[in-house]
Design a protein around this motif. Structure first.
Motif, short mmCIF file in Angstrom:
data_model
loop_
_atom_site.label_atom_id
_atom_site.label_comp_id
_atom_site.label_asym_id
_atom_site.label_seq_id
_atom_site.Cartn_x
_atom_site.Cartn_y
_atom_site.Cartn_z
N TYR A 98 0.83 -1.20 0.00
CA TYR A 98 0.00 0.00 0.00
C TYR A 98 0.87 1.26 0.00
N ARG A 101 2.24 1.80 -3.39
CA ARG A 101 1.20 2.33 -4.28
C ARG A 101 0.93 3.80 -3.98
N LYS A 102 0.89 4.15 -2.69
CA LYS A 102 0.64 5.55 -2.30
C LYS A 102 1.72 6.48 -2.83
N GLU A 104 3.47 5.90 -5.44
CA GLU A 104 3.58 5.68 -6.89
C GLU A 104 5.02 5.37 -7.27
N ARG A 106 6.46 2.91 -8.59
CA ARG A 106 6.69 2.30 -9.90
C ARG A 106 6.95 3.34 -10.98
#
Length: 274
Positions: A98, A101-102, A104, A106
């Motif tokens: 998470y 993902r938060k 970003e 990537r």
């Protein structure tokens, strides 16, 4: 008032009494870390009422957990240390996706961000080399003792809001942990007040530092935070169980930690992003 912060605060408070676990890490797990830093910094701004509505329930939960759950957490770590630490491991590992993902990661992470992440891992993991034997609570209280305890509270609280760095662990290293835990359990108000003042000052100072970097170097700061969280895995890891029963129980508590992280991720992070 954001009353749901009471249970969030209780989770943070319970973790803060555990050497090796950071309240800041739990704030990351709950998806409120950047909101927490913003609220502390905005306490003296024109929007202080809004930030107070966030901080008061959180503070109630933290204080409640420290006074009511400190004994339970200490009992679990004293008698069921391995399974308890595996539960925290699952919780922390479960939130990393998470967090990636938060931030970003990537799309935003470049080579120097991964370098900062590795530094964050190394800083926390290196705390393994600073373990200290526990000392008995200080009973001869003098002015210098109060100064020492104030500074201990200041240093520990500055660490508490940094994910991955355990304030309780630092108290253990500098020899103040048993004195402060004893003061809390026996309600020694003078020591609690002095340490509490140090904690408040430490949080105010460190939150401003973190807020500055989150505002001006967002991706780099997230890289360091992720590294700090990953590094805490090495500090918390208790070693592999030596018995079959211990292995099964540790696997179950680890899975429980992962499941709780999954639930918190679905509820907390979705709410924050909404």
């Amino acid at each position: 008032m954001e009353w749901r912060n009471i249970y969030r605060g209780m989770l943070m408070g319970a973790s803060d009494v555990v050497p090796g676990v950071s309240g800041g890490t739990i704030a990351v797990v709950l998806g409120i870390y950047d909101q927490l830093i913003e609220a502390i910094n905005g306490f003296f701004s024109k929007d202080w009422r809004k930030h107070l509505g966030f901080l008061i329930p959180l503070g109630i939960g933290i204080v409640t957990a420290i006074f009511l759950l400190a004994g339970t957490i200490e009992f679990l770590f004293e008698h069921h240390s391995g399974p308890t630490q595996f539960a925290f491991l699952g919780l922390i590992i479960g939130v990393i996706p998470y967090l990636l993902r938060k931030s970003e990661a990537r799309y935003t992470f470049k080579a120097h961000h991964f370098f900062l992440l590795i530094i964050g891992v190394g800083v926390v993991a290196s705390m393994l080399f600073f373990r200290s034997d526990e000392v008995a609570p200080i009973t001869d209280i003098t002015l210098s003792t109060y100064v020492f305890l104030f500074m201990a509270g200041f240093i520990a609280s500055a660490a508490m809001i940094l994910p991955g760095i355990s304030g309780s662990f630092l108290l253990l290293v500098i020899g103040a942990y048993s004195t402060i835990i004893n003061a809390v359990s026996e309600i020694k108000l003078d020591i609690v007040a002095v340490v509490g003042l140090g904690i408040i000052m430490g949080i105010l100072v460190m939150s401003k530092v973190i807020h500055y970097f989150l505002e001006n170097y967002t991706t780099a700061t997230f890289a360091v935070i992720i590294g700090l969280v990953i590094g805490s895995i090495f500090v918390i890891f208790p070693g592999w169980p030596t018995t079959f029963q211990g292995t099964i129980i540790s696997i179950m508590t680890f899975a429980l930690g992962l499941f709780v992280a999954f639930l918190l991720g679905r509820v907390e992070y979705n709410d924050v992003q909404a």
